[in-house]
Design an enzyme around this catalytic site. Structure first.
Site, PDB file in Angstrom:
ATOM      1  N   ARG A 263      -4.499  10.611   0.696  1.00 60.81           N
ATOM      2  CA  ARG A 263      -4.371   9.948  -0.611  1.00 60.81           C
ATOM      3  C   ARG A 263      -5.476  10.464  -1.521  1.00 60.81           C
ATOM      4  NH1 ARG A 263      -5.013   3.592  -0.883  1.00 60.81           N
ATOM      5  NH2 ARG A 263      -7.206   4.047  -0.566  1.00 60.81           N
TER       6      ARG A 263
ATOM      7  N   GLU B 274       2.581   0.585  -5.257  1.00 61.33           N
ATOM      8  CA  GLU B 274       1.690  -0.568  -5.133  1.00 61.33           C
ATOM      9  C   GLU B 274       1.495  -1.300  -6.457  1.00 61.33           C
ATOM     10  OE1 GLU B 274      -2.091   0.740  -3.528  1.00 61.33           O
ATOM     11  OE2 GLU B 274      -2.156   2.478  -4.828  1.00 61.33           O
TER      12      GLU B 274
ATOM     13  N   ASN C 148      -0.991  -4.016   0.290  1.00 55.97           N
ATOM     14  CA  ASN C 148      -2.213  -4.763  -0.045  1.00 55.97           C
ATOM     15  C   ASN C 148      -2.308  -4.959  -1.557  1.00 55.97           C
ATOM     16  OD1 ASN C 148      -2.600  -4.211   2.647  1.00 55.97           O
ATOM     17  ND2 ASN C 148      -4.183  -2.669   2.317  1.00 55.97           N
ATOM     18  N   ASP C 149      -2.153  -3.862  -2.274  1.00 56.98           N
ATOM     19  CA  ASP C 149      -2.203  -3.982  -3.733  1.00 56.98           C
ATOM     20  C   ASP C 149      -0.899  -4.520  -4.289  1.00 56.98           C
ATOM     21  OD1 ASP C 149      -4.777  -3.332  -4.646  1.00 56.98           O
ATOM     22  OD2 ASP C 149      -4.442  -1.241  -4.103  1.00 56.98           O
TER      23      ASP C 149
ATOM     24  N   ARG D 157      -6.708  -9.872  -4.358  1.00 55.86           N
ATOM     25  CA  ARG D 157      -6.722  -9.745  -2.898  1.00 55.86           C
ATOM     26  C   ARG D 157      -8.077 -10.066  -2.282  1.00 55.86           C
ATOM     27  NH1 ARG D 157      -5.867  -3.175  -2.136  1.00 55.86           N
ATOM     28  NH2 ARG D 157      -7.106  -3.228  -0.249  1.00 55.86           N
TER      29      ARG D 157
ATOM     30  N   CYS E 204       1.967   1.841   4.131  1.00 55.37           N
ATOM     31  CA  CYS E 204       0.611   2.010   4.669  1.00 55.37           C
ATOM     32  C   CYS E 204      -0.283   0.815   4.376  1.00 55.37           C
ATOM     33  CB  CYS E 204      -0.023   3.301   4.158  1.00 55.37           C
ATOM     34  SG  CYS E 204      -0.184   3.335   2.377  1.00 55.37           S
TER      35      CYS E 204
HETATM   36  C1  PEP Z   1      -2.600  -0.802  -0.258  1.00 59.35           C
HETATM   37  O1  PEP Z   1      -2.917  -1.125  -1.401  1.00 59.35           O
HETATM   38  O2  PEP Z   1      -1.724  -1.382   0.424  1.00 59.35           O
HETATM   39  C2  PEP Z   1      -3.283   0.321   0.391  1.00 59.35           C
HETATM   40  C3  PEP Z   1      -2.885   0.799   1.547  1.00 59.35           C
HETATM   41  O3  PEP Z   1      -4.349   0.845  -0.236  1.00 59.35           O
HETATM   42  P1  PEP Z   1      -5.805   0.195  -0.256  1.00 59.35           P
HETATM   43  O4  PEP Z   1      -5.819  -0.948   0.724  1.00 59.35           O
HETATM   44  O5  PEP Z   1      -6.733   1.296   0.100  1.00 59.35           O
HETATM   45  O6  PEP Z   1      -5.922  -0.248  -1.671  1.00 59.35           O
HETATM   46 MG    MG Z   2      -4.069   0.201  -2.684  1.00 58.77          MG
END
Ligand code: PEP
Ligand code: MG
Length: 659
Positions: free
Chosen positions: A448, A546, A569-570, A580, A617
């Site tokens: 990434r 995301e 996650n985002d 978060r 991911c």
């Molecule tokens: C996400 O946002 O799900 C991600 C995998 O990236 P990060 O947790 O590094 O923001």
């Molecule tokens: Mg992210």
């Protein structure tokens, strides 16, 4: 004799360049000084040079006085104007490897400090898992000088004793550097300490104090404090962190003078929880890691060196407790939850039983899961689901391979940038990405591109103050505005693609133009490499999904990219408008909320319809309770922390067995 010039050393005279400059200067007999803004320092001291805080594009004057002044000026000005000239590849690679080890300063102020109860503390969840065990407090005592005034006839002997101690410390560090077992990262840390030990700023200051009648230990403590205070006062986050290095070197010299050794971790009992205010990565890496049950530290964050070592050895860790860690000095037993970042001091019988149960269950589960390491999860219709690893450094490769990762689904490049005292060079990045590609070939390695914003500043990028950094100048937005940084990363990725199956994905995409602009830059980089005769290979470009915008334009995006990877996650925080990192809205931050699941489904449909790979991911990818749903939606790649891989493979196989 003097000459002025504009400094072209990338990111200025920080650690490595300062050392190189000093090495050059020391090759001349003449006295040489570097002058900035009217302040002159000896060019033969890397500490003094670093403290001058010379930045790229600033004007400086080199002043030389002596028989070879002309040659000295020529060589030093030459270095400042063209720092790469005259460096052989090996030396450059070595210094890049050394640079890679600079530990990021602990993130301060971002840690929740409110205790949940009298014996409960909360810190940063840095390495997952549960542990309970005897407390092993590692708080090396402060060294105090004797404060004795030396008689005139004692001074010479004390200086000799001091010089011998400095020599012994340098020799010990050289010995450590010569060991093959030291990782590249740890090597960088030791090399930085050795530079300070070898520099006459600290030793000169201390010798001056001894000549004034101070005993050697008192002199070293005072000298280290003076120089550390100078580093702390510079308006530069990375130079501030050098203050700790100076204290660490001063401490080593004092211990030799006192004929003592630092408290060793050698005797840590089996399963003990190591408690420290701070622990050098060097010390931890040399400790008997197999015996350590868990780590609790006042310093450090999720991306610190200690966290990486703990994660790669499967040791649960809670870091960044700040001053709260002092409450653990007298603890007899400690329970820790590395998933939630909780530490419980001297747990009661019920908590003890609860943790013992969790630790046992986890161990049993781990043992039962190892048979899935080599399994290739295949559905009834023959589709293979790739279970890959999320990692952020080369140190984590082994853990991912051990777990049975089918490649890397997310290599977070932030750490590469945050660990450095300056932006990582193209060569250094190319080497890192190539090492990854080679380690997992023929499986894909998805790198990434830099995903960083004002909440996690790094040296070399000026971030504006923002009201809402999570909605601000971050990820692909920042990269497109800084093509100098972005192109260096893209060129490194094109070069690394020669060595394996590299794929590249863009974070925080919210508009199709971001993909198109990136493709233009990739073309530019390709043309440049071709013209330069540098070997390269093309890579698949994908995007992370995301942001809600990316979900809503997924069908259009799918036409322009090779794959999607859903960053739950985002995506969850943006879909739910729930930070978060904010525990108060943690309930809303739930990937199973129908709004988020629907966003995932829309994305999967768009990807499947366009015939591109859809993966995930975010943390949710490793949840056994959700995996079947994601696979049914059409996802064919799931990337997660190495610790979750075997459990995920089991979940897919169970699903396949059900048909
Ligand atoms: C996400 O946002 O799900 C991600 C995998 O990236 P990060 O947790 O590094 O923001
Ligand atoms: Mg992210």
């Amino acid at each position: 004799m003097e000459r002025s010039t504009i400094v072209r050393v990338h990111e200025g005279l920080h650690a490595r360049p300062a050392t190189r400059f000093v090495k050059l200067a020391k090759g001349f007999e003449s006295d040489v000084e570097l002058v900035k803004d009217g302040k002159a320092v000896s060019a033969k001291s890397s500490v003094k040079l670093m403290l001058l805080a010379v930045k790229e594009n600033q004007e400086v004057t080199v002043r030389a006085n002596g028989a070879d002044a002309i040659e000295a000026l020529e060589a030093l000005i030459g270095y400042l104007e063209n720092p790469r000239a005259g460096l052989d590849d090996e030396a450059e690679a070595q210094s890049a490897a050394n640079d890679a080890g600079q530990e990021a300063a602990p993130a301060s102020g971002s840690v929740p400090t409110a205790p949940d109860g009298a014996n409960r503390l909360r810190g940063v969840a840095a390495s997952e898992g549960f542990a309970i065990g005897p407390a092993f407090a590692h708080f090396p005592p402060d060294i105090a000088g004797r404060g004795r005034v030396l008689r005139a006839e004692e001074i010479e002997g004390e200086i000799d004793r001091f010089r011998t101690a400095v020599g012994a410390v340098q020799a010990r560090m050289d010995l450590a550097l010569a060991q093959d077992s030291l990782s590249a990262g740890d090597r960088g840390i030791v090399a930085a300490l050795r530079d300070i030990a070898a520099d006459d700023s600290l030793t000169g200051e201390a010798e001056g104090l001894i000549k004034g009648g101070n005993d050697a230990v008192s002199a070293v403590i005072t000298a280290a404090s003076t120089i550390a205070a100078e580093f702390s006062a510079v308006d530069d986050h990375y130079l501030n962190a050098r203050a700790d290095d100076v204290h660490a070197v001063g401490r080593q010299i004092c211990l030799v003078l006192l004929g003592q050794d630092d408290i060793s971790l050698e005797n840590i009992p089996e399963g003990a929880i190591l408690i420290a205010d701070d622990i050098g990565a060097w010390d931890l890496a040399r400790a008997p890691l197999k015996r350590i049950g868990g780590v609790v530290c006042g310093h450090g964050g999720a991306t610190s060196h200690i966290a990486i070592i703990a994660r790669s050895h499967g040791i649960p860790a809670v870091l960044g407790l700040g001053g709260q860690v002092n409450a653990l000095r007298t603890a007899r037993e400690v329970a820790l939850d590395g998933n939630a970042g909780h530490v419980i001091i001297d747990p009661d019988a019920a908590t003890r039983a609860d943790f013992a149960g969790r630790v046992e269950a986890a161990a049993k589960e781990r043992a039962g899961l190892t048979i899935f390491k080599t399994v290739t999860p295949t559905l009834a219709d023959g589709r293979i689901i790739e279970v890959a690893a999320n990692i952020g450094s080369l140190e984590e490769i082994e853990a991912a391979q051990e777990a049975g990762a089918m490649g890397i689904g997310l290599f977070r490049t932030e750490l590469l940038f945050m660990r450095h005292m300056h932006l990582p060079s193209e060569d250094m990045q190319a080497e890192t990405y190539a090492a990854l590609a080679k380690a997992f070939a023929p499986y894909p390695v998805i790198v990434r591109t830099l995903d960083i914003g004002g909440d996690k500043p790094i040296a070399g990028i000026e971030f504006p103050d923002e009201e809402n950094p999570f909605l601000g100048w971050r990820g692909i937005r920042m990269c497109l505005d800084r093509p100098d940084i972005f192109k260096r990363q893209l060129r490194a990725l094109l070069r690394a693609a020669v060595h394996g199956n590299i794929k590249v994905m863009l974070p925080m995409v919210s508009d199709i133009s971001e993909v198109r602009q990136t493709l233009v830059l990739v073309d530019e980089c390709t043309a440049e490499l071709k013209a330069e005769g540098v070997p390269y290979a093309s890579f698949d470009l994908g995007v992370m999904i995301e942001t809600p915008a990316a979900v809503l334009i997924a069908p259009a995006l799918a036409k322009e990219v090779a794959f999607f990877s859903i960053g739950t996650n985002d995506l969850t925080q943006y879909i739910m408008a729930a930070d978060r990192l904010n525990p108060t809205v943690a309930k809303l931050n739930d990937v199973t909320n129908p709004a988020v699941m629907s966003a995932i489904e829309i994305t999967a449909k768009a990807g499947v319809a366009a015939g591109i790979m859809v993966g995930m991911c975010g943390e949710a990818a490793g949840r056994p309770d959700l995996i079947a749903t994601f696979v049914k939606m059409g996802l064919t790649e799931l990337s997660m922390s190495p610790a979750s891989i075997q459990r995920a493979k089991k979940a897919i196989m169970a699903m396949a067995a059900e048909g």
